[in-house]
Enzyme design. Structure first.
Site, PDB file in Angstrom:
ATOM      1  N   ARG A   1     -14.495 -88.868  -9.984  1.00  0.00           N
ATOM      2  CA  ARG A   1     -15.946 -88.977  -9.542  1.00  0.00           C
ATOM      3  C   ARG A   1     -16.784 -88.396  -9.732  1.00  0.00           C
ATOM      4  O   ARG A   1     -16.795 -86.881  -9.050  1.00  0.00           O
ATOM      5  CB  ARG A   1     -15.852 -89.589  -8.361  1.00  0.00           C
ATOM      6  CG  ARG A   1     -14.717 -91.126  -8.492  1.00  0.00           C
ATOM      7  CD  ARG A   1     -14.990 -91.746  -7.087  1.00  0.00           C
ATOM      8  NE  ARG A   1     -15.813 -92.525  -6.215  1.00  0.00           N
ATOM      9  CZ  ARG A   1     -16.411 -93.489  -6.906  1.00  0.00           C
ATOM     10  NH1 ARG A   1     -15.864 -94.511  -7.549  1.00  0.00           N
ATOM     11  NH2 ARG A   1     -17.418 -93.710  -6.582  1.00  0.00           N
TER      12      ARG A   1
ATOM     13  N   HIS B   1      -4.959 -91.813  -6.621  1.00  0.00           N
ATOM     14  CA  HIS B   1      -4.766 -91.823  -5.417  1.00  0.00           C
ATOM     15  C   HIS B   1      -3.320 -91.293  -4.871  1.00  0.00           C
ATOM     16  O   HIS B   1      -2.991 -91.566  -3.929  1.00  0.00           O
ATOM     17  CB  HIS B   1      -4.485 -94.161  -4.789  1.00  0.00           C
ATOM     18  CG  HIS B   1      -5.825 -94.871  -4.988  1.00  0.00           C
ATOM     19  ND1 HIS B   1      -6.974 -94.300  -4.719  1.00  0.00           N
ATOM     20  CD2 HIS B   1      -5.850 -95.799  -5.419  1.00  0.00           C
ATOM     21  CE1 HIS B   1      -7.706 -94.761  -4.885  1.00  0.00           C
ATOM     22  NE2 HIS B   1      -7.174 -95.971  -6.051  1.00  0.00           N
TER      23      HIS B   1
ATOM     24  N   HIS C   1      -8.502-102.829 -14.265  1.00  0.00           N
ATOM     25  CA  HIS C   1      -8.742-103.929 -12.660  1.00  0.00           C
ATOM     26  C   HIS C   1      -8.270-104.741 -11.562  1.00  0.00           C
ATOM     27  O   HIS C   1      -8.601-105.662 -12.613  1.00  0.00           O
ATOM     28  CB  HIS C   1     -10.181-103.754 -12.945  1.00  0.00           C
ATOM     29  CG  HIS C   1     -10.910-102.522 -11.227  1.00  0.00           C
ATOM     30  ND1 HIS C   1     -10.939-103.848 -10.249  1.00  0.00           N
ATOM     31  CD2 HIS C   1     -11.677-101.297 -11.207  1.00  0.00           C
ATOM     32  CE1 HIS C   1     -11.806-102.143  -9.421  1.00  0.00           C
ATOM     33  NE2 HIS C   1     -11.652-101.969  -9.792  1.00  0.00           N
TER      34      HIS C   1
ATOM     35  N   THR D   1     -15.113 -98.628  -8.554  1.00  0.00           N
ATOM     36  CA  THR D   1     -15.722 -99.723  -9.656  1.00  0.00           C
ATOM     37  C   THR D   1     -16.049-101.100  -9.894  1.00  0.00           C
ATOM     38  O   THR D   1     -14.983-101.511  -8.948  1.00  0.00           O
ATOM     39  CB  THR D   1     -15.145 -98.938 -10.859  1.00  0.00           C
ATOM     40  OG1 THR D   1     -14.286 -97.541 -10.836  1.00  0.00           O
ATOM     41  CG2 THR D   1     -16.101 -98.655 -11.568  1.00  0.00           C
TER      42      THR D   1
ATOM     43  N   GLU E   1     -11.708 -91.339 -17.274  1.00  0.00           N
ATOM     44  CA  GLU E   1     -12.908 -91.974 -16.451  1.00  0.00           C
ATOM     45  C   GLU E   1     -13.613 -91.633 -15.772  1.00  0.00           C
ATOM     46  O   GLU E   1     -13.246 -90.506 -15.275  1.00  0.00           O
ATOM     47  CB  GLU E   1     -12.345 -92.912 -15.729  1.00  0.00           C
ATOM     48  CG  GLU E   1     -11.723 -94.267 -16.178  1.00  0.00           C
ATOM     49  CD  GLU E   1     -10.797 -95.679 -14.867  1.00  0.00           C
ATOM     50  OE1 GLU E   1     -12.123 -95.300 -13.440  1.00  0.00           O
ATOM     51  OE2 GLU E   1      -9.851 -95.604 -14.235  1.00  0.00           O
TER      52      GLU E   1
ATOM     53  N   GLU F   1     -13.133-101.498 -22.505  1.00  0.00           N
ATOM     54  CA  GLU F   1     -12.354-102.104 -21.530  1.00  0.00           C
ATOM     55  C   GLU F   1     -11.940-103.142 -20.601  1.00  0.00           C
ATOM     56  O   GLU F   1     -13.787-103.014 -20.404  1.00  0.00           O
ATOM     57  CB  GLU F   1     -11.394-100.780 -20.373  1.00  0.00           C
ATOM     58  CG  GLU F   1     -10.676-101.246 -19.435  1.00  0.00           C
ATOM     59  CD  GLU F   1     -10.483-100.305 -18.169  1.00  0.00           C
ATOM     60  OE1 GLU F   1     -10.319 -98.931 -19.117  1.00  0.00           O
ATOM     61  OE2 GLU F   1      -9.767-100.101 -17.401  1.00  0.00           O
TER      62      GLU F   1
ATOM     63  N   HIS G   1     -10.050 -90.754 -12.766  1.00  0.00           N
ATOM     64  CA  HIS G   1     -11.436 -91.087 -12.899  1.00  0.00           C
ATOM     65  C   HIS G   1     -11.871 -89.889 -12.302  1.00  0.00           C
ATOM     66  O   HIS G   1     -11.547 -89.643 -10.818  1.00  0.00           O
ATOM     67  CB  HIS G   1     -11.202 -92.171 -12.039  1.00  0.00           C
ATOM     68  CG  HIS G   1     -13.647 -92.552 -11.638  1.00  0.00           C
ATOM     69  ND1 HIS G   1     -13.541 -93.498 -10.943  1.00  0.00           N
ATOM     70  CD2 HIS G   1     -14.776 -91.500 -12.263  1.00  0.00           C
ATOM     71  CE1 HIS G   1     -14.960 -93.452 -10.931  1.00  0.00           C
ATOM     72  NE2 HIS G   1     -15.433 -92.654 -11.167  1.00  0.00           N
TER      73      HIS G   1
ATOM     74  N   ARG H   1     -14.186 -87.278  -4.986  1.00  0.00           N
ATOM     75  CA  ARG H   1     -13.310 -87.864  -3.555  1.00  0.00           C
ATOM     76  C   ARG H   1     -11.712 -88.184  -3.464  1.00  0.00           C
ATOM     77  O   ARG H   1     -11.095 -87.809  -2.678  1.00  0.00           O
ATOM     78  CB  ARG H   1     -13.757 -89.568  -3.064  1.00  0.00           C
ATOM     79  CG  ARG H   1     -13.335 -90.497  -3.754  1.00  0.00           C
ATOM     80  CD  ARG H   1     -13.722 -91.450  -3.567  1.00  0.00           C
ATOM     81  NE  ARG H   1     -15.058 -92.247  -3.107  1.00  0.00           N
ATOM     82  CZ  ARG H   1     -15.357 -92.895  -3.129  1.00  0.00           C
ATOM     83  NH1 ARG H   1     -14.455 -94.348  -3.555  1.00  0.00           N
ATOM     84  NH2 ARG H   1     -16.578 -93.903  -3.689  1.00  0.00           N
TER      85      ARG H   1
ATOM     86  N   ASN I   1      -3.446 -94.926 -13.938  1.00  0.00           N
ATOM     87  CA  ASN I   1      -3.786 -94.669 -12.924  1.00  0.00           C
ATOM     88  C   ASN I   1      -3.531 -93.473 -11.847  1.00  0.00           C
ATOM     89  O   ASN I   1      -2.981 -94.608 -10.895  1.00  0.00           O
ATOM     90  CB  ASN I   1      -5.694 -95.723 -12.781  1.00  0.00           C
ATOM     91  CG  ASN I   1      -6.516 -94.983 -11.610  1.00  0.00           C
ATOM     92  OD1 ASN I   1      -6.552 -94.466 -11.461  1.00  0.00           O
ATOM     93  ND2 ASN I   1      -7.218 -94.719 -12.153  1.00  0.00           N
TER      94      ASN I   1
HETATM   95  N1  PXP Z   1      -9.291 -99.738 -14.710  1.00  0.00           N
HETATM   96  C1  PXP Z   1     -11.224 -99.029 -14.948  1.00  0.00           C
HETATM   97  C2  PXP Z   1     -12.206 -98.907 -15.193  1.00  0.00           C
HETATM   98  C3  PXP Z   1     -11.075 -98.452 -13.166  1.00  0.00           C
HETATM   99  O1  PXP Z   1     -12.135 -98.000 -13.117  1.00  0.00           O
HETATM  100  C4  PXP Z   1     -10.045 -98.515 -12.391  1.00  0.00           C
HETATM  101  C5  PXP Z   1     -10.331 -97.667 -10.668  1.00  0.00           C
HETATM  102  O2  PXP Z   1      -9.705 -96.626 -10.899  1.00  0.00           O
HETATM  103  C6  PXP Z   1      -9.005 -99.356 -13.493  1.00  0.00           C
HETATM  104  C7  PXP Z   1      -8.652 -99.143 -14.507  1.00  0.00           C
HETATM  105  C8  PXP Z   1      -7.999 -99.561 -12.294  1.00  0.00           C
HETATM  106  O3  PXP Z   1      -7.651-100.786 -11.395  1.00  0.00           O
HETATM  107  P1  PXP Z   1      -6.215-100.536 -10.189  1.00  0.00           P
HETATM  108  O4  PXP Z   1      -6.167 -99.289  -8.948  1.00  0.00           O
HETATM  109  O5  PXP Z   1      -7.481-101.812  -9.357  1.00  0.00           O
HETATM  110  O6  PXP Z   1      -5.271-101.010 -10.747  1.00  0.00           O
END
Ligand code: PXP
Length: 253
Positions: free
Chosen positions: A45, A10, A191, A101, A70, A151, A43, A49, A7
């Site tokens: 959003r 960031h 997550h 999330t 996402e 997921e 994601h 953001r 992901n």
């Molecule tokens: N899976 C989902 C559905 C999420 O919303 C996120 C965070 O955006 C992640 C995985 C990744 O989480 P992390 O950034 O804590 O690894």
């Protein structure tokens, strides 16, 4: 063996801090792929953001692995996904004031509307994954929605103190994975996973992909994204057995 979805939200967070053009998530997606990412997740959003509409368009054109979008289950987002056609859509709950999330979808309460949304996405050739807690009632509702994937939310496991509580959360995820597989659902998880806690999750039979973001981007600041992904991939494809994993699941085994 689980695969690794990275992901890269960031990367966009850093850019949006100055609302400029760098760093560019599409360039970093390429580095993540070079480091061994099996997929790229972003994601989009509602408040934009971090990831912007232009990012998902660029990523769709440049990602060579798989793009997992996402998003919240809203009319606007469903429309964007239908135009974009990512390799997968993961539906997540979204609240404006949240830092990230929080909690899984309440699929039980989403009922018929969710079923229609799943149908319209999957009818357009986009497999849908529902981000849910390891709760059997929610998992049955996922099956009833027609979605092909779930997921599993690993946040409770990640937040639990090491030892008995973490082992309990791990056991719930193992059981939930089995339950999903028996119902014919395919399983991803994610997550809050880190270099320290990922191995026990990567070792769960039946989980196909882990989606990991924050910890990889954090390490990338020190070693670069390609290396950070390579380090995570090594843990995901070759997790130590529980008994050699210090601190995790001692009471569980
Ligand atoms: N899976 C989902 C559905 C999420 O919303 C996120 C965070 O955006 C992640 C995985 C990744 O989480 P992390 O950034 O804590 O690894």
């Amino acid at each position: 063996m689980a695969s690794l979805g990275v992901n890269i939200d960031h990367i966009a967070t850093v850019r949006q801090a100055r609302r400029t053009v760098e760093p560019n998530p599409a360039s970093f997606a390429l580095l993540a792929e070079l480091g061994g990412a099996d997929g790229i997740t972003v994601h989009l959003r509602e408040d934009r953001r971090h990831i912007q509409d232009r990012d998902v368009e660029l990523l769709k054109a440049t990602v060579r692995s798989r793009l997992n979008l996402e998003m919240a289950a809203t009319t606007e987002m469903i429309g964007i996904a239908q135009m974009l056609k990512p390799a997968m859509v993961t539906l997540v709950p979204e609240r404006r004031e949240e830092v990230t999330t929080e909690g899984g979808l309440d699929v039980v309460s989403m009922g018929t509307l969710l079923k229609q949304q799943v149908q319209s996405l999957q009818g357009a050739g986009i497999p849908v994954s529902l981000f849910v807690d390891a709760n059997s009632e929610q998992l049955r509702a996922c099956r009833d929605s027609g979605a092909l994937w779930v997921e599993l939310h690993t946040g409770s496991y990640a937040d639990a103190p090491w030892g008995a509580k973490q082992a309990q959360e791990l056991a719930k995820l193992i059981e939930a994975t089995q339950h999903c597989r028996e119902m014919g659902l395919r399983v991803n998880a994610g997550h809050g996973l880190t270099y320290q806690n990922v191995e026990a999750i990567a070792a769960i039979p039946g989980i196909e992909e882990l989606n990991i973001g924050h910890t990889i981007i954090a390490r990338a600041l020190a070693v670069g994204l390609e290396q950070a992904v390579r380090d995570m991939k090594a843990l995901v494809v070759n997790p130590r057995p529980l008994e050699q994993n210090p601190g995790i699941g001692k009471e569980f085994i």
